[in-house]
Scaffold this motif. Structure first.
Motif, PDB file in Angstrom:
ATOM      1  N   VAL A 132      64.965  38.150  10.968  1.00  0.00           N
ATOM      2  CA  VAL A 132      63.588  37.755  11.263  1.00  0.00           C
ATOM      3  C   VAL A 132      62.920  38.658  12.297  1.00  0.00           C
ATOM      4  O   VAL A 132      61.807  39.147  12.095  1.00  0.00           O
ATOM      5  CB  VAL A 132      63.563  36.291  11.746  1.00  0.00           C
ATOM      6  CG1 VAL A 132      62.142  35.869  12.062  1.00  0.00           C
ATOM      7  CG2 VAL A 132      64.192  35.377  10.718  1.00  0.00           C
ATOM      8  N   GLY A 133      63.611  38.901  13.411  1.00  0.00           N
ATOM      9  CA  GLY A 133      62.982  39.640  14.497  1.00  0.00           C
ATOM     10  C   GLY A 133      62.855  41.116  14.261  1.00  0.00           C
ATOM     11  O   GLY A 133      62.039  41.786  14.903  1.00  0.00           O
ATOM     12  N   LYS A 134      63.634  41.662  13.338  1.00  0.00           N
ATOM     13  CA  LYS A 134      63.625  43.096  13.071  1.00  0.00           C
ATOM     14  C   LYS A 134      62.922  43.428  11.761  1.00  0.00           C
ATOM     15  O   LYS A 134      62.536  44.572  11.530  1.00  0.00           O
ATOM     16  CB  LYS A 134      65.077  43.603  13.037  1.00  0.00           C
ATOM     17  CG  LYS A 134      65.252  45.099  12.847  1.00  0.00           C
ATOM     18  CD  LYS A 134      64.841  45.870  14.077  1.00  0.00           C
ATOM     19  CE  LYS A 134      65.089  47.363  13.875  1.00  0.00           C
ATOM     20  NZ  LYS A 134      64.544  48.182  14.965  1.00  0.00           N
ATOM     21  N   GLY A 135      62.771  42.432  10.897  1.00  0.00           N
ATOM     22  CA  GLY A 135      62.135  42.676   9.607  1.00  0.00           C
ATOM     23  C   GLY A 135      63.050  43.314   8.588  1.00  0.00           C
ATOM     24  O   GLY A 135      62.581  43.898   7.610  1.00  0.00           O
ATOM     25  N   CYS A 136      64.373  43.205   8.787  1.00  0.00           N
ATOM     26  CA  CYS A 136      65.335  43.758   7.828  1.00  0.00           C
ATOM     27  C   CYS A 136      65.703  42.689   6.799  1.00  0.00           C
ATOM     28  O   CYS A 136      65.784  41.501   7.120  1.00  0.00           O
ATOM     29  CB  CYS A 136      66.603  44.218   8.531  1.00  0.00           C
ATOM     30  SG  CYS A 136      66.379  45.491   9.768  1.00  0.00           S
ATOM     31  N   LEU A 137      65.979  43.131   5.576  1.00  0.00           N
ATOM     32  CA  LEU A 137      66.389  42.230   4.505  1.00  0.00           C
ATOM     33  C   LEU A 137      67.675  42.751   3.866  1.00  0.00           C
ATOM     34  O   LEU A 137      67.731  43.893   3.417  1.00  0.00           O
ATOM     35  CB  LEU A 137      65.293  42.123   3.434  1.00  0.00           C
ATOM     36  CG  LEU A 137      63.940  41.585   3.922  1.00  0.00           C
ATOM     37  CD1 LEU A 137      62.867  41.783   2.854  1.00  0.00           C
ATOM     38  CD2 LEU A 137      64.053  40.107   4.290  1.00  0.00           C
ATOM     39  N   SER A 138      68.693  41.909   3.866  1.00  0.00           N
ATOM     40  CA  SER A 138      69.958  42.227   3.215  1.00  0.00           C
ATOM     41  C   SER A 138      70.173  41.234   2.075  1.00  0.00           C
ATOM     42  O   SER A 138      69.523  40.182   2.028  1.00  0.00           O
ATOM     43  CB  SER A 138      71.122  42.126   4.207  1.00  0.00           C
ATOM     44  OG  SER A 138      70.912  42.928   5.344  1.00  0.00           O
ATOM     45  N   TYR A 139      71.107  41.549   1.174  1.00  0.00           N
ATOM     46  CA  TYR A 139      71.296  40.712  -0.007  1.00  0.00           C
ATOM     47  C   TYR A 139      72.769  40.529  -0.345  1.00  0.00           C
ATOM     48  O   TYR A 139      73.595  41.406  -0.094  1.00  0.00           O
ATOM     49  CB  TYR A 139      70.585  41.334  -1.215  1.00  0.00           C
ATOM     50  CG  TYR A 139      69.100  41.454  -1.010  1.00  0.00           C
ATOM     51  CD1 TYR A 139      68.245  40.402  -1.307  1.00  0.00           C
ATOM     52  CD2 TYR A 139      68.551  42.612  -0.463  1.00  0.00           C
ATOM     53  CE1 TYR A 139      66.882  40.502  -1.082  1.00  0.00           C
ATOM     54  CE2 TYR A 139      67.182  42.722  -0.231  1.00  0.00           C
ATOM     55  CZ  TYR A 139      66.356  41.654  -0.540  1.00  0.00           C
ATOM     56  OH  TYR A 139      65.015  41.745  -0.311  1.00  0.00           O
ATOM     57  N   LEU A 140      73.049  39.378  -0.933  1.00  0.00           N
ATOM     58  CA  LEU A 140      74.355  39.096  -1.511  1.00  0.00           C
ATOM     59  C   LEU A 140      74.133  38.630  -2.941  1.00  0.00           C
ATOM     60  O   LEU A 140      73.444  37.635  -3.183  1.00  0.00           O
ATOM     61  CB  LEU A 140      75.088  38.021  -0.708  1.00  0.00           C
ATOM     62  CG  LEU A 140      76.382  37.468  -1.320  1.00  0.00           C
ATOM     63  CD1 LEU A 140      77.427  38.556  -1.498  1.00  0.00           C
ATOM     64  CD2 LEU A 140      76.943  36.332  -0.470  1.00  0.00           C
ATOM     65  N   PRO A 373      60.386  46.737  16.221  1.00  0.00           N
ATOM     66  CA  PRO A 373      60.124  46.559  14.789  1.00  0.00           C
ATOM     67  C   PRO A 373      60.722  47.689  13.974  1.00  0.00           C
ATOM     68  O   PRO A 373      61.117  48.733  14.507  1.00  0.00           O
ATOM     69  CB  PRO A 373      58.584  46.584  14.728  1.00  0.00           C
ATOM     70  CG  PRO A 373      58.177  47.436  15.892  1.00  0.00           C
ATOM     71  CD  PRO A 373      59.188  47.143  16.971  1.00  0.00           C
ATOM     72  N   ASN A 374      60.785  47.503  12.627  1.00  0.00           N
ATOM     73  CA  ASN A 374      61.439  48.520  11.799  1.00  0.00           C
ATOM     74  C   ASN A 374      60.557  49.741  11.501  1.00  0.00           C
ATOM     75  O   ASN A 374      61.050  50.843  11.428  1.00  0.00           O
ATOM     76  CB  ASN A 374      61.966  47.884  10.496  1.00  0.00           C
ATOM     77  CG  ASN A 374      60.856  47.349   9.614  1.00  0.00           C
ATOM     78  OD1 ASN A 374      60.122  48.098   8.963  1.00  0.00           O
ATOM     79  ND2 ASN A 374      60.721  46.026   9.553  1.00  0.00           N
ATOM     80  N   ARG A 375      59.276  49.531  11.283  1.00  0.00           N
ATOM     81  CA  ARG A 375      58.319  50.628  11.052  1.00  0.00           C
ATOM     82  C   ARG A 375      58.728  51.583   9.929  1.00  0.00           C
ATOM     83  O   ARG A 375      58.621  52.794  10.043  1.00  0.00           O
ATOM     84  CB  ARG A 375      58.128  51.442  12.329  1.00  0.00           C
ATOM     85  CG  ARG A 375      57.523  50.668  13.494  1.00  0.00           C
ATOM     86  CD  ARG A 375      57.159  51.605  14.615  1.00  0.00           C
ATOM     87  NE  ARG A 375      56.642  50.905  15.771  1.00  0.00           N
ATOM     88  CZ  ARG A 375      57.135  51.013  17.008  1.00  0.00           C
ATOM     89  NH1 ARG A 375      58.176  51.792  17.219  1.00  0.00           N
ATOM     90  NH2 ARG A 375      56.585  50.361  17.993  1.00  0.00           N
ATOM     91  N   CYS A 376      59.208  51.015   8.833  1.00  0.00           N
ATOM     92  CA  CYS A 376      59.616  51.837   7.691  1.00  0.00           C
ATOM     93  C   CYS A 376      58.501  52.015   6.675  1.00  0.00           C
ATOM     94  O   CYS A 376      58.660  52.773   5.706  1.00  0.00           O
ATOM     95  CB  CYS A 376      60.832  51.212   7.023  1.00  0.00           C
ATOM     96  SG  CYS A 376      62.313  51.253   8.047  1.00  0.00           S
ATOM     97  N   ALA A 377      57.393  51.317   6.869  1.00  0.00           N
ATOM     98  CA  ALA A 377      56.311  51.336   5.896  1.00  0.00           C
ATOM     99  C   ALA A 377      55.179  52.270   6.304  1.00  0.00           C
ATOM    100  O   ALA A 377      55.013  52.605   7.476  1.00  0.00           O
ATOM    101  CB  ALA A 377      55.764  49.921   5.697  1.00  0.00           C
TER     102      ALA A 377
END
Length: 380
Positions: A132-140, A373-377
């Motif tokens: 939530v705080g970093k804006g990262c999304l991982s998946y399983l 923040p991630n700032r990847c966009a």
């Protein structure tokens, strides 16, 4: 009548996020310095916040009392917890019902919220882990008791405990690309589980560890019949790779987000990669089934989540509303993704080196590198 002192309460990152997800009013007094606050803070549809640095409150909290609402929960936030606890205690002495954030913004940065995305036609399921705080999304992805993890973050215990609880054996670990905003947990997961770690060789030219080369010919499957389709999709990095599962879900990494597109400049090769980015977004993805749900590796704002906390959107809708996908002129597109970009992620060069295996930061160093923040966009 005198003021009745109360005791401040502790609010965990999980509890704070649940309040935001449930759209409960939350008023935040952030006592970090002004630069840290303006760079990165807790946000949400029903969140209101003010910034008064801790050092301004050492001699008393009287100046802030009149700025606090009477009808909302009040949460004091700092970097690590200590300063917010001190301020919360002072407010409580004045009779204010107040919480402070357990672990401060460091705990907020690392909290993972697991949520089920949906089921597969083969009987399996897809889960999203929202940092939530970093804006990262991982998946399983799970099928017949076997699992694939995509874009694992550094704090791997959440994946391991979740898999154990669900009776899932992790067989494969995939990174969509060499990350620059956070330290990948893939290698640590491999050590703990014995699973195969896959990375595009085009992103792995300088890595110092062994990996399985991820190409469109790679055969990655779990359970009896679930195959992960590998799609080479360069642009954010030269090795960026997408995955299609069950003709229903498209894991886009940092190529396509719900409200933006990936930036091509984090390896210093924006001019070289901008053509790849446009080709992936405007040709390759357009040839895929439009009913696919995109599942990106990051998000920028809490409002990109649905009511369950999921970050996802249909591909056809993206081509209607995502401004990064509606730039017809090629030169305008080139300028959009190479000029006037947001600041680059904090410590992104060191994070890339860590993900190459060139440096090995300890836990405190890694946590400090990832703050923010991630700032990847392309778009904020």
């Amino acid at each position: 009548m005198g003021i009745t002192a109360v005791q401040p309460k502790i609010l965990s990152a999980k509890e704070a996020f649940n309040r935001i997800l449930e759209e409960k009013d939350l008023f935040i007094l952030d006592v970090r310095n002004e630069g840290e606050y303006s760079d990165w803070r807790i946000e949400g549809k029903t969140v209101e916040s003010i910034n008064i640095p801790y050092f301004n409150l050492l001699d008393g909290v009287e100046e802030v009392l009149e700025k606090l609402p009477k009808d909302k929960e009040i949460l004091v936030v700092c970097a690590k917890e200590g300063s917010s606890q001190f301020v919360a205690e002072q407010l409580a002495e004045h009779g204010v019902e107040v919480y402070y954030l357990e672990g401060g913004m460091k705990s907020w940065s690392e909290y993972l919220h697991p949520v089920k995305i949906g089921d597969l036609s083969t009987g399996g399921s897809v889960y999203q882990f929202v940092r939530v705080g970093k804006g990262c999304l991982s998946y399983l992805i799970e099928q017949d008791g076997e699992g694939v993890i995509i874009d694992a973050v550094r704090t791997i215990d959440d994946f391991l405990s979740f898999a154990e609880e669900k009776g899932i054996t992790i067989r494969h670990i995939l990174d969509t690309h060499l990350h620059a905003d956070h330290i990948s947990g893939a290698r640590k997961l491999r050590e703990k589980t014995g699973a195969s770690y896959w990375l595009s060789p085009k992103d792995a030219g300088e890595v110092s560890y062994e990996y399985e080369p991820l190409t469109e010919d790679s055969k990655i499957s779990i359970g009896n019949d679930l195959e992960i389709k590998v799609i080479y999709s360069p642009g954010h990095t030269i090795g960026s790779t997408s995955f299609m599962v069950d003709n229903k879900y498209l894991f886009t990494g940092d190529i396509l987000f719900v409200e933006s597109i990936g930036r091509p400049d984090l390896a210093g090769l924006a001019e070289d990669w901008v053509g790849d980015l446009r080709n992936t977004l405007y040709k390759l993805y357009k040839e895929l089934p439009e009913e696919l749900f995109i599942l990106p590796a990051h998000f920028g704002k809490v409002n990109e989540m649905d009511s369950q906390g999921r970050v996802m959107a249909s591909l056809d809708k993206m081509y209607q509303v995502n401004e990064g996908l509606t730039i017809e002129d090629e030169e305008v597109f080139r300028k959009t993704v190479t000029e006037n970009l947001p600041p680059q992620p904090n410590s992104y060069q060191e994070i890339r080196q860590s993900n190459m295996g060139k440096i090995n930061p300890d836990e405190d160093q890694a946590r400090e590198m990832e703050i923010g923040p991630n700032r990847c966009a392309v778009h904020n």
